[in-house]
Design an enzyme around this catalytic site. Structure first.
Site, PDB file in Angstrom:
ATOM      1  N   LYS A 194      -3.728 -10.407  -6.366  1.00  0.00           N
ATOM      2  CA  LYS A 194      -5.070 -10.673  -5.827  1.00  0.00           C
ATOM      3  C   LYS A 194      -6.092  -9.628  -6.307  1.00  0.00           C
ATOM      4  O   LYS A 194      -5.727  -8.488  -6.601  1.00  0.00           O
ATOM      5  CB  LYS A 194      -5.029 -10.736  -4.302  1.00  0.00           C
ATOM      6  CG  LYS A 194      -4.743  -9.421  -3.651  1.00  0.00           C
ATOM      7  CD  LYS A 194      -5.024  -9.448  -2.154  1.00  0.00           C
ATOM      8  CE  LYS A 194      -4.838  -8.041  -1.644  1.00  0.00           C
ATOM      9  NZ  LYS A 194      -5.422  -7.653  -0.453  1.00  0.00           N
ATOM     10  N   LYS A 244      -9.806  -4.061  -4.172  1.00  0.00           N
ATOM     11  CA  LYS A 244     -10.738  -2.932  -4.173  1.00  0.00           C
ATOM     12  C   LYS A 244     -10.140  -1.717  -4.853  1.00  0.00           C
ATOM     13  O   LYS A 244     -10.832  -0.870  -5.379  1.00  0.00           O
ATOM     14  CB  LYS A 244     -11.041  -2.511  -2.732  1.00  0.00           C
ATOM     15  CG  LYS A 244     -11.911  -3.452  -1.972  1.00  0.00           C
ATOM     16  CD  LYS A 244     -12.304  -2.846  -0.631  1.00  0.00           C
ATOM     17  CE  LYS A 244     -11.526  -3.478   0.486  1.00  0.00           C
ATOM     18  NZ  LYS A 244     -12.146  -3.364   1.796  1.00  0.00           N
ATOM     19  N   LYS A 284       0.813  -1.223   0.000  1.00  0.00           N
ATOM     20  CA  LYS A 284       0.000   0.000   0.000  1.00  0.00           C
ATOM     21  C   LYS A 284       0.840   1.263   0.000  1.00  0.00           C
ATOM     22  O   LYS A 284       0.394   2.308  -0.458  1.00  0.00           O
ATOM     23  CB  LYS A 284      -0.935   0.013   1.213  1.00  0.00           C
ATOM     24  CG  LYS A 284      -2.131  -0.902   1.052  1.00  0.00           C
ATOM     25  CD  LYS A 284      -3.214  -0.527   2.032  1.00  0.00           C
ATOM     26  CE  LYS A 284      -4.444  -1.381   1.849  1.00  0.00           C
ATOM     27  NZ  LYS A 284      -5.479  -1.122   2.843  1.00  0.00           N
TER      28      LYS A 284
END
Ligand code: TYM
Length: 327
Positions: A195, A198, A112
């Site tokens: 993966k 969102k 992130k």
């Protein structure tokens, strides 16, 4: 006595079928067997910038998703993380026994913070796993049902529980992680090496829980497949493996059964049926999702917070005493 489970989802971005299959679907299946607490983790969401009005909307949306997916407020408790202030308080105390290298190694933080680099990342984002440990330990959670990407965070919660207990005497239950095989890591439809996420840039990465039937068909049609024409379930064919896993979860069949069913048929048939299966689920889900009003959901969330606050207060009283605060 029933064992207690705790889990949560962040109210940020679009919830996708990975969130459902990796986590929420399992919660629904577990809620009869366990005393269940499910949280909408708004304190976690603000570790990256959020628009305040959108955050409020998303928070209620996640609660509606829980209910529409089959979480029954008569059986399970659902609430908003920031409604129970003890989460933040325990996170602070756990911060004082967490070591920097334990957070340095967290894959999610590395991923992130990649965008702005370590220099640009917020302290909150770095500290996020400690808040998650607080969520779990506050309720003496025994089992934490999550997708595979959260495993490392639950391991930190285990370590912090053990460390605190060692230093201050038995206080926290050491939680176990629960990860179900097929849904544990749903990959991106446009790239099976990463993966489903969102925050993916392309909407062809994921199927949102609020996508309409046409969009689902289009996304499945466009989903990458491996070379060849026979359906095969193996690590050498990660794109197909992912699609088969999705099909397996939604239809409650094993990957082997699915491969057998499509022997001698092309990918086209398989993809058409997969889209149909997903749409079958989404039609029912979305009808329920749209039937809840904000007021209805808020009432359920407030009642939930009131219920769990009693547990949280009691646990924090014990923690405060143990660490030496004046009572
Ligand atoms: P979050 O909001 O990123 O994701 C919610 C749940 O969805 C799972 N998940 C997936 N499962 C399979 N395949 C995928 N592609 C996929 N993407 C997401 C996640 O593993 C998760 O179970 N930190 C947590 C929320 C949290 C929490 C907690 C969870 C806060 N406190 C305490 C358990 C216990 C998070 O950000 O999840």
């Amino acid at each position: 006595m029933k064992k207690r489970i705790f889990s949560g989802v962040q109210p940020s971005g679009n919830l996708h079928i990975g969130n459902y299959l990796g986590a929420i679907k399992n919660w629904v299946e577990m809620q009869d067997q366990f005393e269940s607490i499910f949280c909408v983790v708004d304190l976690h969401a603000i570790t990256v910038p959020q628009d305040p009005q959108k955050l409020r909307e998303k928070t209620l949306e996640i609660a509606k998703i829980y209910l529409a997916a089959g979480i029954d407020p008569q059986k399970s408790t659902i609430f908003i993380q920031s409604h129970v202030v003890q989460h933040s308080e325990l996170a602070w105390i756990l911060n004082t026994i967490t070591k920097m290298p334990e957070l340095d190694k967290m894959t999610q933080f590395k991923d992130k913070s990649q965008k702005d680099g370590r220099e640009g990342a917020q302290v909150g984002l770095y500290d996020y796993p400690v808040l998650m440990a607080a969520d779990i330990l506050l309720y003496d959670t025994e089992v934490v049902p999550v997708g595979e990407d959260q495993k490392q965070h639950v391991e930190l919660a285990r370590n912090l529980a053990q460390r605190f207990n060692q230093r201050f005497g038995q206080t926290f239950t050491v939680p176990d992680v629960f990860i179900k095989q097929e849904g544990m890591r749903i990959m991106g439809l446009d790239n099976p090496a990463k993966k489903m996420s969102k925050s993916a840039i392309s909407e062809y990465n994921y199927i949102s829980l609020i996508d309409d039937a046409k969009t689902v068909e289009k996304k499945i049609k466009k989903a990458v497949t491996d070379s060849g024409s026979e359906l095969e379930y193996s690590d050498e064919k990660p794109a197909l493996k992912n699609l088969i896993n999705i099909y397996a979860c939604f239809s409650n069949q094993s990957p082997e059964e699915i491969v057998k069913k499509y022997q001698g048929k092309g990918y086209g048939d398989f993809k058409r049926d997969l889209a149909e299966t997903i749409n079958g689920f989404l039609a029912d889900f979305q009808e329920k999702f749209n039937s809840y009003s904000d007021e209805q959901v808020l009432a359920i969330l407030r009642a939930g917070a009131e219920k769990v606050e009693k547990i949280a207060k009691e646990k924090m009283k014990e923690v405060r005493e143990k660490v030496g605060f004046v009572m």
